[in-house]
Scaffold this motif. Structure first.
Motif, short mmCIF file in Angstrom:
data_model
loop_
_atom_site.label_atom_id
_atom_site.label_comp_id
_atom_site.label_asym_id
_atom_site.label_seq_id
_atom_site.Cartn_x
_atom_site.Cartn_y
_atom_site.Cartn_z
N GLN A 18 42.11 49.00 43.55
CA GLN A 18 42.16 49.33 42.13
C GLN A 18 42.67 50.75 41.90
O GLN A 18 43.42 51.01 40.96
CB GLN A 18 40.77 49.15 41.51
N ASN A 43 46.44 50.71 42.50
CA ASN A 43 47.20 50.06 41.43
C ASN A 43 46.23 49.51 40.39
O ASN A 43 45.56 48.51 40.63
CB ASN A 43 48.06 48.93 42.00
N HIS A 57 46.54 47.71 37.97
CA HIS A 57 46.78 46.32 37.59
C HIS A 57 46.10 45.34 38.55
O HIS A 57 46.07 44.14 38.29
CB HIS A 57 48.28 46.03 37.55
N TYR A 58 45.55 45.89 39.64
CA TYR A 58 44.92 45.02 40.64
C TYR A 58 43.78 44.20 40.06
O TYR A 58 43.54 43.07 40.48
CB TYR A 58 44.40 45.88 41.80
N ALA A 101 43.49 42.51 37.56
CA ALA A 101 43.89 41.21 37.02
C ALA A 101 43.95 40.15 38.12
O ALA A 101 44.08 38.96 37.82
CB ALA A 101 45.25 41.33 36.35
N GLU A 117 44.33 41.95 24.72
CA GLU A 117 45.36 42.72 25.39
C GLU A 117 45.35 44.16 24.87
O GLU A 117 45.43 44.41 23.68
CB GLU A 117 46.73 42.09 25.15
N MET A 131 47.03 45.48 29.50
CA MET A 131 45.98 45.25 30.49
C MET A 131 44.90 44.36 29.88
O MET A 131 44.56 44.49 28.70
CB MET A 131 45.35 46.58 30.91
#
Length: 228
Positions: free
Chosen positions: A96, A99, A101-102, A104, A189, A193
């Motif tokens: 995390q 990144n 976005h991990y 998700a 959203e 994210m």
């Protein structure tokens, strides 16, 4: 730990544990969603504990006490899942930070949707409480997998215990599946994210875990034994 581990070949058992200890935390760095590696570990634990528990009748005929055997099984489950959960959670937390976005791609990761101001990582969304929550969620999943494995193993060739167990697993699966869907599709959203919109996910997760735990415990409690 010895009564439960007696049916296992020591070298093979150690090799399987080391393989999981490497694959679960490090596999997600190279390929696939993080949650898939955690689920893979849970399924592997379920299979291993089901195999070990299926040997209970033979051990019982040799005079092994059910109380001692079950205590041994629980100690093994706590030890193994504790180590695997710690390593897996640490990997999720590290991913995390690498990144944001991990999250998700890892349903077991808990975040607060806030940036990490100290490390200046946008939307890393982790603090001490979320890290502990990630560890708790991961441990709960792996430990329940081990307990369900024990329940399946001791229920082998017992239709009167298989039916309630299957029904319980099915109900829990529906609740957990609903939570999984909400976690991904019930999000608002924010700057691209996904962020949790309600506590429904946690309620469904807790309900599913409670159902499967009660079902497994009931199956284990009904295990025939000659020596108490």
């Amino acid at each position: 730990m010895k009564p439960f581990l007696n049916p296992f070949a020591p070298a093979l058992t150690l090799a399987a544990f080391v393989a999981l200890l490497i694959a679960m935390p490090f596999g997600r760095f190279y390929s696939g969603d993080g949650e898939l590696w955690t689920i893979f570990g849970g399924v592997a634990l379920l299979a291993m504990f089901a195999y070990g528990a299926s040997k209970w009748p033979a051990l019982n005929q040799l005079g092994t006490s059910f109380r001692q055997w079950l205590k041994s099984a629980l100690i093994v489950a706590l030890s193994v899942t504790g180590i695997l959960a710690a390593a897996t959670s640490a990997s999720s937390i590290a991913n995390q930070y690498r990144n944001p976005h991990y999250r998700a791609y890892d349903i077991f990761l808990v975040t607060n949707n806030q940036p990490d101001e100290i490390l200046e990582v946008p939307r890393a969304g982790q603090d001490a409480s979320t890290m502990l929550a990630t560890l708790a969620v991961t441990f709960a999943f792996l430990f329940l997998a081990a307990i369900v494995g024990i329940a399946i193993g001791v229920s082998e060739d017992a239709a009167n215990r298989w039916v309630p167990l299957i029904v319980g697993i099915a109900v829990a699966g529906l609740l957990l599946g609903f939570a999984y869907a909400q976690a991904y599709w019930g999000y608002a959203e924010t700057e691209g994210m996904a962020t949790p919109s309600s506590s429904v996910v946690w309620i469904m997760l807790g309900s599913g875990a409670l159902v499967i735990a009660c079902t497994a415990i009931a199956a284990i409690a009904r295990t025939p034994r000659f020596v108490k």
